[in-house]
Design a protein around this motif. Structure first.
Motif, PDB file in Angstrom:
ATOM      1  N   GLU A  78     -16.977 -16.245  -8.750  1.00 28.74           N
ATOM      2  CA  GLU A  78     -17.833 -15.896  -9.653  1.00 28.74           C
ATOM      3  C   GLU A  78     -16.516 -15.951 -11.234  1.00 28.74           C
ATOM      4  O   GLU A  78     -16.007 -15.819 -11.638  1.00 28.74           O
ATOM      5  CB  GLU A  78     -18.084 -14.361  -9.590  1.00 28.74           C
ATOM      6  CG  GLU A  78     -18.842 -13.782 -10.302  1.00 28.74           C
ATOM      7  CD  GLU A  78     -19.989 -12.402 -10.385  1.00 28.74           C
ATOM      8  OE1 GLU A  78     -19.064 -11.263 -10.612  1.00 28.74           O
ATOM      9  OE2 GLU A  78     -20.801 -12.245  -9.217  1.00 28.74           O
ATOM     10  N   ARG A  79     -17.692 -16.915 -12.178  1.00 29.28           N
ATOM     11  CA  ARG A  79     -17.016 -16.983 -12.837  1.00 29.28           C
ATOM     12  C   ARG A  79     -17.382 -15.493 -13.902  1.00 29.28           C
ATOM     13  O   ARG A  79     -18.863 -15.074 -14.048  1.00 29.28           O
ATOM     14  CB  ARG A  79     -18.743 -18.293 -14.356  1.00 29.28           C
ATOM     15  CG  ARG A  79     -17.771 -18.248 -15.073  1.00 29.28           C
ATOM     16  CD  ARG A  79     -16.703 -19.581 -15.691  1.00 29.28           C
ATOM     17  NE  ARG A  79     -16.629 -19.488 -17.315  1.00 29.28           N
ATOM     18  CZ  ARG A  79     -15.607 -20.003 -18.179  1.00 29.28           C
ATOM     19  NH1 ARG A  79     -14.560 -18.861 -17.964  1.00 29.28           N
ATOM     20  NH2 ARG A  79     -15.725 -20.716 -18.683  1.00 29.28           N
ATOM     21  N   GLN A  80     -16.610 -15.053 -14.604  1.00 30.95           N
ATOM     22  CA  GLN A  80     -16.581 -14.292 -14.949  1.00 30.95           C
ATOM     23  C   GLN A  80     -17.353 -14.197 -16.908  1.00 30.95           C
ATOM     24  O   GLN A  80     -17.712 -13.433 -17.815  1.00 30.95           O
ATOM     25  CB  GLN A  80     -14.912 -13.537 -15.059  1.00 30.95           C
ATOM     26  CG  GLN A  80     -15.233 -12.865 -14.190  1.00 30.95           C
ATOM     27  CD  GLN A  80     -16.288 -11.855 -13.377  1.00 30.95           C
ATOM     28  OE1 GLN A  80     -16.359 -10.878 -13.832  1.00 30.95           O
ATOM     29  NE2 GLN A  80     -16.966 -11.365 -12.136  1.00 30.95           N
ATOM     30  N   SER A  81     -15.549 -15.130 -17.585  1.00 31.06           N
ATOM     31  CA  SER A  81     -15.950 -15.420 -19.012  1.00 31.06           C
ATOM     32  C   SER A  81     -16.571 -16.250 -19.352  1.00 31.06           C
ATOM     33  O   SER A  81     -16.159 -17.007 -18.673  1.00 31.06           O
ATOM     34  CB  SER A  81     -14.262 -15.159 -19.864  1.00 31.06           C
ATOM     35  OG  SER A  81     -14.763 -15.357 -20.678  1.00 31.06           O
ATOM     36  N   LYS A  82     -17.800 -16.114 -20.030  1.00 34.82           N
ATOM     37  CA  LYS A  82     -18.452 -17.628 -20.543  1.00 34.82           C
ATOM     38  C   LYS A  82     -18.155 -17.097 -21.922  1.00 34.82           C
ATOM     39  O   LYS A  82     -18.212 -16.871 -22.246  1.00 34.82           O
ATOM     40  CB  LYS A  82     -19.882 -16.680 -20.209  1.00 34.82           C
ATOM     41  CG  LYS A  82     -20.219 -16.637 -18.682  1.00 34.82           C
ATOM     42  CD  LYS A  82     -21.797 -15.739 -18.142  1.00 34.82           C
ATOM     43  CE  LYS A  82     -21.730 -15.820 -16.270  1.00 34.82           C
ATOM     44  NZ  LYS A  82     -21.699 -14.580 -16.365  1.00 34.82           N
ATOM     45  N   PRO A  83     -18.813 -18.620 -22.269  1.00 37.22           N
ATOM     46  CA  PRO A  83     -18.675 -19.268 -23.873  1.00 37.22           C
ATOM     47  C   PRO A  83     -19.662 -18.996 -24.257  1.00 37.22           C
ATOM     48  O   PRO A  83     -19.169 -18.235 -25.475  1.00 37.22           O
ATOM     49  CB  PRO A  83     -19.238 -21.210 -24.017  1.00 37.22           C
ATOM     50  CG  PRO A  83     -19.365 -21.096 -22.518  1.00 37.22           C
ATOM     51  CD  PRO A  83     -19.313 -19.671 -21.373  1.00 37.22           C
ATOM     52  N   GLY A  84     -20.511 -17.595 -24.010  1.00 36.83           N
ATOM     53  CA  GLY A  84     -21.390 -16.402 -24.967  1.00 36.83           C
ATOM     54  C   GLY A  84     -20.560 -15.146 -24.642  1.00 36.83           C
ATOM     55  O   GLY A  84     -21.475 -14.949 -25.715  1.00 36.83           O
ATOM     56  N   CYS A  85     -19.750 -14.905 -24.034  1.00 35.85           N
ATOM     57  CA  CYS A  85     -19.355 -13.142 -23.755  1.00 35.85           C
ATOM     58  C   CYS A  85     -17.841 -13.836 -22.960  1.00 35.85           C
ATOM     59  O   CYS A  85     -18.068 -13.497 -21.812  1.00 35.85           O
ATOM     60  CB  CYS A  85     -20.465 -12.667 -23.023  1.00 35.85           C
ATOM     61  SG  CYS A  85     -19.830 -10.814 -22.738  1.00 35.85           S
ATOM     62  N   ARG A  86     -17.462 -14.151 -24.156  1.00 35.18           N
ATOM     63  CA  ARG A  86     -15.911 -13.382 -23.378  1.00 35.18           C
ATOM     64  C   ARG A  86     -15.010 -12.777 -22.739  1.00 35.18           C
ATOM     65  O   ARG A  86     -15.486 -11.465 -23.473  1.00 35.18           O
ATOM     66  CB  ARG A  86     -14.759 -14.463 -24.221  1.00 35.18           C
ATOM     67  CG  ARG A  86     -15.253 -15.671 -24.975  1.00 35.18           C
ATOM     68  CD  ARG A  86     -14.804 -16.272 -23.972  1.00 35.18           C
ATOM     69  NE  ARG A  86     -15.190 -18.056 -25.317  1.00 35.18           N
ATOM     70  CZ  ARG A  86     -14.722 -19.062 -23.753  1.00 35.18           C
ATOM     71  NH1 ARG A  86     -13.737 -18.927 -22.590  1.00 35.18           N
ATOM     72  NH2 ARG A  86     -15.261 -20.315 -24.548  1.00 35.18           N
ATOM     73  N   VAL A  87     -14.664 -12.656 -22.087  1.00 32.69           N
ATOM     74  CA  VAL A  87     -14.078 -11.267 -21.303  1.00 32.69           C
ATOM     75  C   VAL A  87     -12.702 -10.836 -20.897  1.00 32.69           C
ATOM     76  O   VAL A  87     -11.956 -12.129 -20.309  1.00 32.69           O
ATOM     77  CB  VAL A  87     -14.541 -10.487 -20.034  1.00 32.69           C
ATOM     78  CG1 VAL A  87     -14.253  -9.896 -19.274  1.00 32.69           C
ATOM     79  CG2 VAL A  87     -16.103 -11.560 -19.782  1.00 32.69           C
ATOM     80  N   TYR A  88     -11.797  -9.707 -21.645  1.00 32.11           N
ATOM     81  CA  TYR A  88     -10.565 -10.368 -21.946  1.00 32.11           C
ATOM     82  C   TYR A  88     -10.248  -8.891 -21.317  1.00 32.11           C
ATOM     83  O   TYR A  88     -11.061  -7.409 -21.408  1.00 32.11           O
ATOM     84  CB  TYR A  88     -10.396 -10.236 -23.939  1.00 32.11           C
ATOM     85  CG  TYR A  88     -10.295 -10.913 -24.347  1.00 32.11           C
ATOM     86  CD1 TYR A  88      -9.523 -12.820 -24.241  1.00 32.11           C
ATOM     87  CD2 TYR A  88     -11.099 -11.447 -25.445  1.00 32.11           C
ATOM     88  CE1 TYR A  88      -9.500 -13.225 -25.139  1.00 32.11           C
ATOM     89  CE2 TYR A  88     -11.694 -12.892 -26.107  1.00 32.11           C
ATOM     90  CZ  TYR A  88     -10.763 -14.006 -25.665  1.00 32.11           C
ATOM     91  OH  TYR A  88     -11.075 -15.110 -26.478  1.00 32.11           O
ATOM     92  N   THR A  89      -9.211  -8.516 -21.251  1.00 37.39           N
ATOM     93  CA  THR A  89      -8.218  -7.838 -20.299  1.00 37.39           C
ATOM     94  C   THR A  89      -6.543  -7.570 -20.594  1.00 37.39           C
ATOM     95  O   THR A  89      -6.206  -8.605 -20.419  1.00 37.39           O
ATOM     96  CB  THR A  89      -8.203  -7.718 -18.281  1.00 37.39           C
ATOM     97  OG1 THR A  89      -9.150  -6.802 -17.895  1.00 37.39           O
ATOM     98  CG2 THR A  89      -8.058  -9.092 -18.526  1.00 37.39           C
ATOM     99  N   LYS A  90      -6.741  -6.113 -20.500  1.00 41.69           N
ATOM    100  CA  LYS A  90      -5.321  -5.789 -20.446  1.00 41.69           C
ATOM    101  C   LYS A  90      -4.747  -6.036 -19.059  1.00 41.69           C
ATOM    102  O   LYS A  90      -5.377  -5.861 -18.224  1.00 41.69           O
ATOM    103  CB  LYS A  90      -5.446  -4.836 -21.377  1.00 41.69           C
ATOM    104  CG  LYS A  90      -5.627  -4.046 -22.272  1.00 41.69           C
ATOM    105  CD  LYS A  90      -5.695  -2.765 -22.735  1.00 41.69           C
ATOM    106  CE  LYS A  90      -5.840  -2.822 -24.107  1.00 41.69           C
ATOM    107  NZ  LYS A  90      -6.186  -1.175 -24.668  1.00 41.69           N
ATOM    108  N   VAL A  91      -2.849  -5.960 -19.220  1.00 44.56           N
ATOM    109  CA  VAL A  91      -2.806  -6.029 -17.564  1.00 44.56           C
ATOM    110  C   VAL A  91      -2.840  -4.671 -16.748  1.00 44.56           C
ATOM    111  O   VAL A  91      -3.089  -4.807 -15.830  1.00 44.56           O
ATOM    112  CB  VAL A  91      -0.795  -6.216 -17.305  1.00 44.56           C
ATOM    113  CG1 VAL A  91      -0.228  -5.352 -19.218  1.00 44.56           C
ATOM    114  CG2 VAL A  91      -0.614  -7.304 -16.391  1.00 44.56           C
ATOM    115  N   SER A  92      -2.847  -3.415 -17.726  1.00 39.26           N
ATOM    116  CA  SER A  92      -3.065  -2.024 -17.297  1.00 39.26           C
ATOM    117  C   SER A  92      -4.628  -2.403 -16.468  1.00 39.26           C
ATOM    118  O   SER A  92      -5.452  -1.372 -16.071  1.00 39.26           O
ATOM    119  CB  SER A  92      -3.036  -0.929 -18.135  1.00 39.26           C
ATOM    120  OG  SER A  92      -3.788  -1.299 -19.113  1.00 39.26           O
TER     121      SER A  92
END
Length: 132
Positions: A78-92
């Protein structure tokens, strides 16, 4: 014809080829797609990948891997970060798909890495996809 999301195209091609029990699948070559193929190979979801020179961008050939009875090794990609809605996450805050049995693939300043490698390197980034 230009693709608006080559990463989603690659994931769809791999998913469809696995459903058809194809031995290989061809995708458009890019640094991110090559990194995703390396991360999938490192985690054991695909055998290997090759880059075939076609005089232009190149073709990324991914050799798929199946279980001992011919079953596919993943059930969801499943794709999480899309061109219209980027998803960033910290290591924690990195997810543990299927309680550690699945893998999340991220693009980081150190390259495209799986969630396990991100925890070892102590780096977060953009969440590309989750494979379960």
């Amino acid at each position: 014809m230009a693709l608006s999301d080559p990463i989603a195209d690659m994931l769809n091609r791999i998913r469809n080829a696995a459903l058809n029990h194809s031995p290989t699948v061809d995708c458009k070559n890019s640094k991110v797609c090559t990194g995703i193929a390396q991360a999938l190979a490192h985690e054991g979801y695909v055998k290997s990948h090759d880059i075939i020179d076609d005089g232009r961008q190149g073709i990324l050939r991914v050799h798929l891997k199946y279980g001992p009875n011919g079953e596919q090794l993943f059930h969801k990609m499943e794709r999480q970060s899309k061109p219209g809605c980027r998803v960033y996450t910290k290591v924690s805050e990195l997810p543990r798909p299927l309680a550690g049995l699945g893998v999340a693939i991220l693009t980081t300043p150190k390259g495209v890495l799986s969630d396990r490698q991100c925890r070892e390197e102590n780096v977060g980034g953009e969440m590309i996809c989750i494979v379960e």
